[in-house]
Design a protein around this motif. Structure first.
Motif, PDB file in Angstrom:
ATOM      1  N   ARG A  24     -37.646  36.330  97.923  1.00 50.34           N
ATOM      2  CA  ARG A  24     -37.142  37.699  97.785  1.00 50.34           C
ATOM      3  C   ARG A  24     -36.396  37.906  96.477  1.00 50.34           C
ATOM      4  N   GLY A  25     -36.202  36.835  95.706  1.00 55.72           N
ATOM      5  CA  GLY A  25     -35.491  36.953  94.444  1.00 55.72           C
ATOM      6  C   GLY A  25     -34.315  35.993  94.385  1.00 55.72           C
ATOM      7  N   ASN A  26     -33.502  36.127  93.361  1.00 57.86           N
ATOM      8  CA  ASN A  26     -32.342  35.252  93.188  1.00 57.86           C
ATOM      9  C   ASN A  26     -31.197  35.703  94.085  1.00 57.86           C
ATOM     10  N   VAL A  27     -30.523  34.728  94.691  1.00 59.75           N
ATOM     11  CA  VAL A  27     -29.369  35.002  95.539  1.00 59.75           C
ATOM     12  C   VAL A  27     -28.282  33.993  95.187  1.00 59.75           C
ATOM     13  N   VAL A  28     -27.044  34.431  95.218  1.00 64.57           N
ATOM     14  CA  VAL A  28     -25.914  33.559  94.935  1.00 64.57           C
ATOM     15  C   VAL A  28     -24.980  33.564  96.137  1.00 64.57           C
ATOM     16  N   ASN A  29     -24.434  32.392  96.450  1.00 63.92           N
ATOM     17  CA  ASN A  29     -23.497  32.251  97.566  1.00 63.92           C
ATOM     18  C   ASN A  29     -22.201  31.633  97.046  1.00 63.92           C
ATOM     19  N   PHE A  30     -21.100  32.157  97.535  1.00 64.71           N
ATOM     20  CA  PHE A  30     -19.800  31.602  97.188  1.00 64.71           C
ATOM     21  C   PHE A  30     -18.806  31.974  98.285  1.00 64.71           C
ATOM     22  N   ALA A  58     -24.793  37.617  97.154  1.00 62.32           N
ATOM     23  CA  ALA A  58     -25.220  38.732  96.305  1.00 62.32           C
ATOM     24  C   ALA A  58     -26.627  38.444  95.802  1.00 62.32           C
ATOM     25  N   TRP A  59     -27.369  39.524  95.535  1.00 65.77           N
ATOM     26  CA  TRP A  59     -28.775  39.401  95.136  1.00 65.77           C
ATOM     27  C   TRP A  59     -29.001  40.067  93.783  1.00 65.77           C
ATOM     28  N   ASP A  60     -29.981  39.543  93.060  1.00 65.74           N
ATOM     29  CA  ASP A  60     -30.532  40.259  91.916  1.00 65.74           C
ATOM     30  C   ASP A  60     -31.496  41.320  92.435  1.00 65.74           C
ATOM     31  N   THR A  61     -31.493  42.485  91.790  1.00 65.69           N
ATOM     32  CA  THR A  61     -32.402  43.563  92.169  1.00 65.69           C
ATOM     33  C   THR A  61     -33.184  44.012  90.952  1.00 65.69           C
ATOM     34  N   ALA A  62     -34.028  45.019  91.149  1.00 63.65           N
ATOM     35  CA  ALA A  62     -34.799  45.551  90.032  1.00 63.65           C
ATOM     36  C   ALA A  62     -33.904  46.257  89.023  1.00 63.65           C
ATOM     37  N   ARG A  63     -32.726  46.699  89.450  1.00 61.77           N
ATOM     38  CA  ARG A  63     -31.825  47.435  88.564  1.00 61.77           C
ATOM     39  C   ARG A  63     -30.676  46.602  88.035  1.00 61.77           C
ATOM     40  N   LEU A  66     -26.940  41.046  89.450  1.00 59.06           N
ATOM     41  CA  LEU A  66     -25.631  40.727  90.000  1.00 59.06           C
ATOM     42  C   LEU A  66     -25.504  39.247  90.326  1.00 59.06           C
ATOM     43  N   ALA A  67     -26.478  38.668  90.995  1.00 61.19           N
ATOM     44  CA  ALA A  67     -26.400  37.265  91.380  1.00 61.19           C
ATOM     45  C   ALA A  67     -26.339  36.361  90.155  1.00 61.19           C
ATOM     46  N   SER A  68     -27.193  36.605  89.187  1.00 63.45           N
ATOM     47  CA  SER A  68     -27.209  35.780  87.974  1.00 63.45           C
ATOM     48  C   SER A  68     -25.927  35.944  87.174  1.00 63.45           C
ATOM     49  N   ASN A  69     -25.391  37.160  87.134  1.00 65.61           N
ATOM     50  CA  ASN A  69     -24.139  37.396  86.399  1.00 65.61           C
ATOM     51  C   ASN A  69     -22.965  36.675  87.051  1.00 65.61           C
ATOM     52  N   ILE A  70     -22.931  36.661  88.377  1.00 67.83           N
ATOM     53  CA  ILE A  70     -21.852  35.958  89.081  1.00 67.83           C
ATOM     54  C   ILE A  70     -21.920  34.465  88.788  1.00 67.83           C
ATOM     55  N   VAL A 106     -22.161  41.368  98.875  1.00 72.54           N
ATOM     56  CA  VAL A 106     -21.376  41.838  97.742  1.00 72.54           C
ATOM     57  C   VAL A 106     -22.086  42.990  97.035  1.00 72.54           C
ATOM     58  N   ASP A 107     -21.318  44.052  96.764  1.00 65.93           N
ATOM     59  CA  ASP A 107     -21.795  45.157  95.931  1.00 65.93           C
ATOM     60  C   ASP A 107     -21.208  45.095  94.525  1.00 65.93           C
ATOM     61  N   GLU A 108     -19.924  44.745  94.426  1.00 62.09           N
ATOM     62  CA  GLU A 108     -19.242  44.628  93.134  1.00 62.09           C
ATOM     63  C   GLU A 108     -18.274  43.463  93.178  1.00 62.09           C
ATOM     64  N   VAL A 109     -18.107  42.790  92.037  1.00 60.09           N
ATOM     65  CA  VAL A 109     -17.166  41.681  91.950  1.00 60.09           C
ATOM     66  C   VAL A 109     -16.693  41.578  90.510  1.00 60.09           C
ATOM     67  N   GLY A 110     -15.427  41.175  90.345  1.00 55.96           N
ATOM     68  CA  GLY A 110     -14.872  41.014  89.009  1.00 55.96           C
ATOM     69  C   GLY A 110     -13.650  40.127  89.051  1.00 55.96           C
ATOM     70  N   PRO A 111     -13.270  39.578  87.913  1.00 57.85           N
ATOM     71  CA  PRO A 111     -12.073  38.730  87.879  1.00 57.85           C
ATOM     72  C   PRO A 111     -10.802  39.557  88.033  1.00 57.85           C
ATOM     73  N   ALA A 112      -9.825  39.009  88.747  1.00 60.19           N
ATOM     74  CA  ALA A 112      -8.519  39.657  88.866  1.00 60.19           C
ATOM     75  C   ALA A 112      -7.725  39.367  87.596  1.00 60.19           C
ATOM     76  N   LEU A 113      -7.162  40.419  86.994  1.00 61.84           N
ATOM     77  CA  LEU A 113      -6.507  40.287  85.705  1.00 61.84           C
ATOM     78  C   LEU A 113      -4.989  40.269  85.808  1.00 61.84           C
ATOM     79  N   SER A 114      -4.444  40.065  87.008  1.00 62.81           N
ATOM     80  CA  SER A 114      -2.993  40.009  87.144  1.00 62.81           C
ATOM     81  C   SER A 114      -2.418  38.760  86.480  1.00 62.81           C
ATOM     82  N   ARG A 115      -3.176  37.661  86.472  1.00 60.09           N
ATOM     83  CA  ARG A 115      -2.701  36.418  85.873  1.00 60.09           C
ATOM     84  C   ARG A 115      -3.756  35.789  84.968  1.00 60.09           C
TER      85      ARG A 115
END
Length: 220
Positions: A24-30, A58-63, A66-70, A106-115
């Motif tokens: 079904r494509g690339n998937v990432v687990n964490f 999270a999955w990579d999609t046609a648009r 996300l999975a590869s970026n994570i 996962v729909d969105e993910v990013g690093p926390a910038l508090s520290r």
């Protein structure tokens, strides 16, 4: 989608994200460990409370990728902000027992910038409406290709619908020359006394002759 449970989890990655390729494509687990913090008045210190271990996928999609970026951006120990939808799935373990797990899609993910600090690199969009080169639609080599209006440059050479670059090359032909207006009526003459010119009565108003054009000009 209606009826889904959307949550946001803030915590630390317990391991490096694992990227796998499936049919079904690339998937990432964490896994994200999110601990509560309580203030102990006896010691005047903050203490860790219970920890929630949330499995995420999270999955990579046609648009998006996300999975590869994570997998290429995050690693064990990083503090992240994850938003997604709670899902429940069942599977059969190696010992033959049926198990059910709850995980965060996962729909969105990013690093926390508090520290921490982060450097963001924007990827070039893979989508967009690539215009046809035959003059149809928006014409030219682009339409909205690359996010800008490239259409219309070659539109006048074919169908004539030129977008922003239409102008004189719209294909409808140049406007006919306007004839000089008739001389003003003499002082005291009745402007309604003369008979209406042929083809210019109110009954046929709206034809090509009413606006000074020729008979070959298309009507609206």
């Amino acid at each position: 989608m209606a009826g889904e449970t959307v949550i946001t989890v803030i915590g630390n990655l317990t391991r490096d994200p694992e990227l796998r390729s499936t049919s079904r494509g690339n998937v990432v687990n964490f896994t994200v460990a999110s601990s509560t913090r309580t203030f102990d008045r006896n010691t005047n210190q903050w203490q860790d409370g219970d920890t929630l271990f949330m499995n995420c996928s999270a999955w990579d999609t046609a648009r998006t990728s996300l999975a590869s970026n994570i997998a290429g951006s995050l690693s064990k120990g990083m503090r992240v902000i994850v938003q997604g939808r709670l899902t429940q799935r069942s599977y059969q373990a190696q010992d033959g027992t049926q198990r059910t797990v709850v995980e965060l899609r996962v729909d969105e993910v990013g690093p926390a910038l508090s520290r921490a600090t982060a450097q963001v690199t924007r990827q070039t969009s893979q989508g967009g409406f690539a215009g046809r080169n035959d003059g149809n639609g928006f014409g030219g080599n682009g339409g909205f290709n690359g996010g800008g209006y490239n259409g219309g440059q070659n539109a006048g050479q074919s169908s004539g619908f030129g977008g922003y670059s239409g102008g004189a090359s719209t294909g409808f032909g140049a406007a006919p020359a306007q004839s000089a207006p008739a001389s003003a009526p003499q002082t005291g003459a009745d402007p309604w006394g003369s008979s209406a010119p042929a083809g210019g009565s109110f009954g046929s108003f709206g034809g090509s002759g009413d606006f000074g054009g020729n008979g070959d000009e298309p009507e609206f």
